[in-house]
Design an enzyme around this catalytic site. Structure first.
Site, PDB file in Angstrom:
ATOM      1  N   HIS A   1      -3.287   7.102   6.967  1.00 43.81           N
ATOM      2  CA  HIS A   1      -2.435   7.900   6.415  1.00 43.81           C
ATOM      3  C   HIS A   1      -3.178   9.293   5.830  1.00 43.81           C
ATOM      4  CE1 HIS A   1       1.705   6.098   6.152  1.00 43.81           C
ATOM      5  NE2 HIS A   1       1.143   4.736   5.682  1.00 43.81           N
TER       6      HIS A   1
ATOM      7  N   GLY B   1       0.975  -1.033   0.070  1.00 45.83           N
ATOM      8  CA  GLY B   1       0.156   0.078   0.123  1.00 45.83           C
ATOM      9  C   GLY B   1       0.795   1.345  -0.005  1.00 45.83           C
TER      10      GLY B   1
ATOM     11  N   CYS C   1       5.420  -0.324   7.155  1.00 49.29           N
ATOM     12  CA  CYS C   1       4.942   0.829   6.400  1.00 49.29           C
ATOM     13  C   CYS C   1       6.087   1.606   5.624  1.00 49.29           C
ATOM     14  CB  CYS C   1       4.653   1.898   7.216  1.00 49.29           C
ATOM     15  SG  CYS C   1       4.012   3.458   6.520  1.00 49.29           S
ATOM     16  N   LEU C   2       6.050   1.846   4.274  1.00 50.86           N
ATOM     17  CA  LEU C   2       6.936   2.089   3.680  1.00 50.86           C
ATOM     18  C   LEU C   2       7.810   3.306   3.986  1.00 50.86           C
ATOM     19  CD1 LEU C   2       5.833   1.599  -0.093  1.00 50.86           C
ATOM     20  CD2 LEU C   2       7.131  -0.031   1.492  1.00 50.86           C
TER      21      LEU C   2
ATOM     22  N   GLN D   1       2.854   9.919   1.705  1.00 51.88           N
ATOM     23  CA  GLN D   1       4.009   9.139   1.437  1.00 51.88           C
ATOM     24  C   GLN D   1       5.035   9.711   0.434  1.00 51.88           C
ATOM     25  OE1 GLN D   1       2.102   5.101   2.127  1.00 51.88           O
ATOM     26  NE2 GLN D   1       4.071   5.133   3.365  1.00 51.88           N
TER      27      GLN D   1
ATOM     28  N   HIS E   1      -5.141   1.056   7.304  1.00 54.44           N
ATOM     29  CA  HIS E   1      -3.830   1.696   7.340  1.00 54.44           C
ATOM     30  C   HIS E   1      -3.766   2.690   6.383  1.00 54.44           C
ATOM     31  CE1 HIS E   1       0.772   0.969   7.667  1.00 54.44           C
ATOM     32  NE2 HIS E   1       0.675   1.749   6.683  1.00 54.44           N
ATOM     33  N   GLU E   2      -4.138   2.399   5.248  1.00 57.56           N
ATOM     34  CA  GLU E   2      -3.974   3.531   4.072  1.00 57.56           C
ATOM     35  C   GLU E   2      -4.834   4.893   4.418  1.00 57.56           C
ATOM     36  OE1 GLU E   2      -1.469   3.408   2.194  1.00 57.56           O
ATOM     37  OE2 GLU E   2      -1.104   1.468   2.769  1.00 57.56           O
TER      38      GLU E   2
HETATM   39 NI    NI Z   1       1.939   2.837   5.489  1.00 57.84          NI
END
Ligand code: NI
Length: 172
Positions: free
Chosen positions: A140, A46, A94-95, A51, A136-137
């Site tokens: 963000h 994701g 998470c990235l 991000q 989760h997304e």
């Molecule tokens: Ni994330």
């Protein structure tokens, strides 16, 4: 298509509330395609617009495994309209918090309403990993990271380590 730079925590762009998208046009579709390409490149499951430094309500995800065909989901202005009483625990990553993983408890099932890449309003009822990934997304887009769901002690340790890695130029 382009690979975009992923913002790592701590960074104020990851903590801001995102603005809704007013119109799905070619620029938004290009952004979605670039975000998907960036996510597949890492790889991750994701990626949300903050991000890559943009505070708009756009996210992409794909929970298919390597053996399956890609199954990209593009979420524009997503909104959770129903959550289950039952909970699920997944070890999340998470990235923007590279190499850190912690268990997070979230509703097991969610119904999400969103606009897709073609500008159409859709609803998905998700459970399992997809439900977790969607939550989760969407977090963000509200300036919330998965570490905001764990103890402040653990969160501060992770954020301090990331800050140090950034300072040393190990991560950008
Ligand atoms: Ni994330």
């Amino acid at each position: 298509m382009a690979i975009l730079k992923i913002v790592k925590a701590p960074d104020p762009v990851l903590k801001a509330r995102c603005k809704p998208v007013v119109k799905v046009n070619g620029a938004i579709q290009q952004l979605l395609d670039d975000m998907l390409e960036t996510m597949y490149e890492v790889p991750g499951i994701g990626l949300a617009a903050p991000q890559i430094g943009l505070n708009i309500q756009v996210a992409v995800l794909d929970i298919s495994n390597e053996k399956e065909e890609n199954n990209p989901v593009c979420l524009i202005n997503p909104e959770i309209i129903q959550t289950s009483e039952g909970k699920n625990t997944y070890e999340e990553g998470c990235l923007s918090l590279p190499d850190f993983y912690e268990n997070v408890i979230r509703p097991k099932e969610v119904t999400v309403r969103f606009i897709d890449r073609d500008g159409k309003t859709k609803e998905i009822k998700a459970d399992g990993l997809l439900a977790t990934a969607i939550q989760h997304e969407i977090d963000h887009l509200k300036g919330v990271l998965f570490v905001d769901h764990i103890s402040s002690l653990k969160r501060n340790i992770i954020l301090r380590k990331l800050k140090k890695l950034k300072k040393e130029g190990i991560i950008k």
